[in-house]
Write an enzyme that holds these catalytic residues in place. Structure first.
Site, mmCIF file in Angstrom:
data_model
loop_
_atom_site.group_PDB
_atom_site.id
_atom_site.type_symbol
_atom_site.label_atom_id
_atom_site.label_comp_id
_atom_site.label_asym_id
_atom_site.label_seq_id
_atom_site.Cartn_x
_atom_site.Cartn_y
_atom_site.Cartn_z
ATOM 1 N N GLU A 1 38.731 29.064 51.258
ATOM 2 C CA GLU A 1 39.042 30.266 52.020
ATOM 3 C C GLU A 1 39.917 29.847 53.196
ATOM 4 O O GLU A 1 39.905 28.679 53.611
ATOM 5 C CB GLU A 1 37.769 30.961 52.521
ATOM 6 C CG GLU A 1 36.922 31.605 51.436
ATOM 7 C CD GLU A 1 37.592 32.793 50.746
ATOM 8 O OE1 GLU A 1 38.733 33.137 51.133
ATOM 9 O OE2 GLU A 1 36.984 33.367 49.840
ATOM 10 N N CYS B 1 37.631 35.792 46.596
ATOM 11 C CA CYS B 1 37.610 34.422 46.081
ATOM 12 C C CYS B 1 38.853 34.266 45.232
ATOM 13 O O CYS B 1 38.967 34.883 44.172
ATOM 14 C CB CYS B 1 36.353 34.149 45.253
ATOM 15 S SG CYS B 1 36.340 32.493 44.505
#
Length: 221
Positions: free
Chosen positions: A103, A2
């Site tokens: 992402e 992340c």
């Protein structure tokens, strides 16, 4: 992994969501591309009340020689195995408010950034751990790491990891510093339900940490 997320709500919305008193609340404005090494909003509990503040995104263990060894993510599977994470996991836990994360999805034309969020588009909480590092000159830096886990079905088509998002009903336990039993904490670290999440493609503009505007979250059509 992340490495980017958003928190586009107002400070007032944050205070209400986490039942925090406005006294000593930090300055906050909507953020559309939060990145590592920046100061980020976090929620802790002082034993009686939730408190909101800012920590540096990047956890550095106390024994490190410098800040170069900071870690932005901590794998849920190794929290009890790595000395950098074990004590923070048992004693120094926090919430990291967000309303989406990014992402990059592999495609035939390169990596496509995707914005991932709740169907409701409401605030949610990453499970975080924090630690304070003290330099040789006495400088103190308190940093935080986002716990990651295996992806749910929504995220698995994009990336092989996802941030650990706590269920709202589990946030109180996570913040309770008196809870230090791994058998109580580990069951909380499960991938968030895929049927409650959605995603869409956004501009590659989000790839540059200098860009922090609504353009970073605009859906590509």
């Amino acid at each position: 992994m992340c490495g980017r997320y958003t928190l586009t709500v107002t400070l007032e919305e944050l205070l209400l969501r986490y039942s925090v008193d406005s006294v000593n609340a930090p300055f906050h404005e909507p953020r559309y591309n939060i990145s590592p090494s920046q100061m980020v909003i976090t929620v802790l509990n002082d034993g009686q009340n939730n408190r909101i503040g800012k920590l540096k995104w990047g956890l550095t263990p106390p024994w490190a020689k410098d800040l170069k060894t900071s870690t932005i993510n901590a794998r849920a599977e190794t929290l009890l195995q790595k000395s950098s994470f074990k004590i923070p996991f048992l004693k120094k836990r926090c919430l990291i408010p967000a309303d989406s994360f990014f992402e990059w999805k592999p495609t035939a034309n390169g990596k496509q950034p995707m914005r991932i969020m709740m169907n409701s588009e409401e605030i949610f909480s990453f499970a975080g751990i924090y630690e304070t590092w003290t330099g040789s000159d006495g400088t103190k830096v308190s940093g935080v790491a986002v716990i990651t886990t295996e992806p749910n079905q929504t995220v698995s088509e994009i990336h092989n990891r996802m941030p650990l998002i706590l269920k709202p009903e589990d946030e109180k336990i996570w913040l309770d510093r008196t809870v230090q039993d791994p058998s109580v904490l580990m069951p909380l670290l499960q991938p968030y339900s895929a049927d409650q999440m959605k995603c869409y493609a956004v501009s590659t503009e989000v790839g540059n940490v200098k860009n922090d505007s609504k353009r970073c979250i605009k859906e590509l059509v």
